[in-house]
Scaffold this motif. Structure first.
Motif: not given
Length: 847
Positions: A621-629
């Motif tokens: 989820s952290g990696s997804v969030g970094e890309v999303w953000h």
């Protein structure tokens, strides 16, 4: 399963909350949490809006409490700060606040009042939800003016209480738990209420860990919190957390490694508070531990960042977390309840306020001494840090904004000066020419210790067994040319950067507008133009028109190619450039004096790509969030989050760029899914792989990424085994570890993936993944020398990663694959990586 033994709720600590005749007028309308909420704390989790309601109720009913909304979460929930002290102190609250800032040298004048400031921070991790429950209990205990002992502490103490730093994450967890649990809780650890879903609430809306963000302030919640923090600069700060269900309770003092810039007093007072906490825990027979696990090195935590800002920063951890729910059977067969967890956090809070109040005079004096020494005798070798402006683009402004958020003072040189300093880029001491416009940070200032921590070229790691990354220097993160000088540069500085013309050249219906590509701001500008319906080109080689030479990656906004909007072409381009403060140079010809003409086939074309990112389990989820953000906030470009658990090949029909975040792809990437993704790439798609997505692709046919062969002539038939002590196994494992170190990467700047960057590129390496140089592809970023520039790396790991690919590309059919072995978007603050990632999105495959 053994029968669970339920422990009774803890008895009220009479010595802490002794009731005496009221010495201040206490409104009879002040209600305890149980009365106001309609249930005893611990019987259920309180939704965030009810937390807000109760805090506002207390502020309206108690003369000891006031409350302010200091911000709003990403999803629109209020961020609150309650101020708790005696009614008399409330009458002079502004004097108390200013006096504390004056001790820190952050506002002029001499202190006019003496009171210690304690800040209690709750629920930065949303699924560690006992924190906000405990906050309500502590708020009521301190707000009740009939309680003599707590009120006596508040006579010389101001308590600032933030009941929930991460309301979006908390509400996500509370909502999930309420939807999951039945009419009564089930303490069986295998019950679904003890197995939270993907991204259950630890992180904020963008899946960022807010307890890693204090030093970077990437997230909106952090930025707003730092603003109000700097209005007070507390002397003591406690960050409330939870850990595994089988752990007892942890409170300071912390453990090694300690950053070398922590003071003796800061470490000493942690023991003072810890002993006071222990006295109450001993009295109740509660288990706890200190001086283990939680080190004080990485500056982004809610204990270390306050320490580097003069406070006594401490983490308190209660066993429980998102798995615990309202009751759970531990491995010892006991049952841990939410009520118990609340009691522990509540007791440590009151104990901390008590200990601070008892030593308030020394607390405030040591705080003043901390900041006085910061200005008169700043720590470290270097007295000045210079960030050079020429050729850096918006990077310098981005770094300056970062310093503003941290209240670090700086200026811009107004004259030239020769000096000698350490080059971050080359790693050598050399002659330096400070030029007008360069950003200058002097060490001698109130924030000198934080300056050293964030700018030190090499971190000194006294003990490599640490909880987080060991290097983070801002000049490396931003990829700027900078020098650290051992002397103070005697140049005058201005508070604002030199102004640059926004539009140059012959602006009368130009053939094209040209703008450089050097920073994340340039990618944001390109995205805005594309969303406004304009088509873009970019230079793949340097070219010269008139007296100006432009580098590869330069954006070209040509009139030709945008003829369907010719009547508004100039207005559109100039309007978007003005909105983004982007410089433009107008040229009247596509005929270059050197390099390819603007109509050459070697000039790349950008037609706004449709970008998607795989999201959900089994991805990080952290990696997804970094890309999303990155897309949503940092370059403001549309992105579609595709559900991994329901993924179908048809979802890629309108997708040009697919990002595979870090995650566990083992069982997810079936042959069918791998074939669908590969077919899409071969038909012209662009695939960006992060972290373990590279491992998943490396074993698939057609992908050229391959693990580095370790080789060697060691005798594998030997039966000799080196003896090792059991207690040394953690240290032995460090030889194979990379907790987070910075390395120089040789960069091919002629490749579109390297446009706008300079070699060497600095990567933050957090794994020992070792992939060979690409065959039938391009190793754009190569780690030729594995020795770290800064930070710790194990000896075995260092040998393993030498001469490996850090990032590269390959052609696959009509499409392209981009491999990112190291994370270019780490925690949202590795700015140089944002340019690299933007190149993959907009340039690779379009040249």
């Amino acid at each position: 399963m053994p029968v669970a033994r339920l422990r009774l709720p803890f008895a009220v600590l009479a010595v802490l909350l002794a009731v005496a005749p009221a010495h201040a007028q206490q409104s009879t309308a002040l209600q305890a949490p149980a009365t106001y909420l309609g249930y005893e704390l611990g019987q259920q989790f309180t939704p965030h809006h009810r937390v807000v309601d109760y805090v506002q109720h207390v502020a309206a009913r108690s003369p000891a409490v006031s409350v302010q909304q200091y911000g709003t979460s990403v999803e629109g929930r209020p961020l609150l700060l309650a101020t708790i002290t005696t009614p008399d102190n409330h009458d002079r609250l502004e004097t108390l606040r200013r006096s504390n800032l004056q001790r820190a040298g952050m506002t002029e004048g001499a202190p006019q009042a003496d009171a210690a400031v304690v800040w209690l921070s709750y629920n930065v991790h949303g699924d560690e939800s006992v924190s906000s429950e405990a906050a309500l209990k502590t708020l009521h205990a301190l707000a009740d003016t009939s309680r003599a002992r707590p009120q006596s502490w508040l006579e010389n103490t101001v308590v600032l209480l933030d009941p929930c730093l991460n309301p979006d994450g908390r509400q996500r967890y509370v909502q999930w738990f309420r939807e999951t649990v039945g009419t009564s809780v089930n303490p069986d650890p295998s019950a679904r209420e003890h197995n939270p879903s993907w991204a259950p609430g630890r992180s904020n809306h963008y899946y960022f860990d807010l307890n890693r963000d204090w030093a970077w302030a990437v997230q909106p919640e952090t930025r707003q919190r730092l603003d109000v923090y700097h209005r007070w600069m507390p002397n003591v700060h406690v960050d409330y957390h939870e850990m595994g269900v089988d752990d007892p309770y942890y409170f300071a003092p912390g453990t090694e490694p300690f950053h070398e810039n922590l003071t003796d007093w800061q470490r000493e007072f942690q023991f003072t508070v810890g002993r006071n906490n222990a006295s109450y825990f001993d009295r109740n027979g509660w288990l706890y531990f200190t001086q283990e696990v939680f080190d004080l090195f990485y500056p982004g935590y809610g204990d270390t960042w306050p320490l580097f800002n003069g406070a006594i920063g401490m983490t308190y951890e209660q066993g429980g977390g998102g798995r615990a729910g309202r009751a759970i059977v531990t491995s010892e067969g006991d049952t841990l309840t939410l009520a118990e967890r609340i009691a522990h956090h509540h007791t440590s809070a009151l104990s901390t306020v008590e200990a601070t109040a008892q030593h308030h005079e020394r607390v405030t004096q040591e705080f003043a001494d901390y900041y006085q020494s910061a200005q008169q005798d700043p720590p470290g070798t270097y007295e000045t840090y210079v960030v050079h402006r020429e050729g850096q683009g918006e990077r310098v402004e981005a770094l300056a904004a970062h310093l503003d958020r941290q209240r670090i003072r700086y200026g811009y040189a107004t004259e030239s000066e020769a000096a000698e300093g350490y080059s971050y880029r080359r790693g050598t001491t050399e002659d330096v020419q400070v030029q007008s416009g360069d950003l200058v940070v002097h060490a001698a200032q109130p924030k000198s210790r934080l300056v050293k921590v964030l700018f030190e070229p090499t971190t000194r790691v006294p003990d490599s067994l640490t909880y987080d990354i060991t290097a983070w220097g801002l000049p490396y993160a931003y990829g700027v040319d900078a020098h650290a000088l051992s002397s103070r540069v005697p140049v005058d500085t201005a508070s604002t950067p030199p102004t640059q013309p926004s539009l140059t050249g012959n602006t009368n219906q130009p053939y094209a507008y040209v703008t450089p590509w050097r920073s994340r701001a340039d990618a944001r500008f390109a995205g805005a133009l594309l969303q406004d319906g304009l088509h873009l080109r970019f230079a793949t080689e340097s070219f010269t028109v008139g007296d100006r030479t432009f580098a590869p990656g330069t954006l070209l906004i040509t009139r030709s190619g945008n003829t369907n909007r010719i009547d508004t072409f100039d207005d559109r381009v100039r309007r978007v450039a003005q909105e983004h403060e982007q410089p433009l140079h107008a040229i009247q010809t596509g005929f270059t004096d050197r390099g390819p003409d603007l109509g050459s086939g070697s000039v790349g074309f950008i037609d706004g790509p449709n970008v998607a990112v795989l999201s959900g389990p089994p991805l990080s989820s952290g990696s997804v969030g970094e890309v999303w953000h990155f897309f949503d906030r940092q370059i403001e470009y549309p992105v579609t989050l595709l559900p991994a658990d329901d993924f179908e090949a048809s979802m890629l029909n309108d997708t040009d760029v697919l990002v595979l975040p870090d995650g566990r792809y083992g069982t997810w990437l079936t042959d069918g899914r791998a074939e669908a993704i590969t077919r899409w790439v071969r038909q012209g798609g662009r695939l960006l792989a992060l972290g373990d997505a590279n491992d998943a692709l490396a074993v698939r046919s057609g992908y050229r990424l391959a693990r580095k062969e370790t080789g060697g002539d060691s005798d594998t038939t030997s039966t000799t085994v080196d003896l090792q002590q059991y207690g040394s196994q953690s240290q032995a494992a460090l030889s194979r570890s990379i907790p987070g170190s910075i390395h120089r990467v040789q960069l091919d700047t002629t490749h579109p993936l390297g446009f706008g960057l300079r070699s060497p590129y600095f990567t933050l390496k957090r794994n020992s993944e070792a992939f060979a140089y690409l065959e039938n592809g391009w190793t754009v970023g190569a780690l030729q020398d594995s020795a770290p520039v800064s930070g710790f790396i194990g000896q075995e790991a260092e040998q393993q990663i030498e001469e490996t690919t850090i990032f590269g590309t390959q052609r696959l059919g009509e499409g392209h694959v981009v491999y990112f072995v190291d994370n270019p978007l780490f925690r949202g603050f590795w700015y140089g990586g944002h340019v690299l990632f933007s190149n993959a999105v907009f340039f690779v495959g379009n040249d």
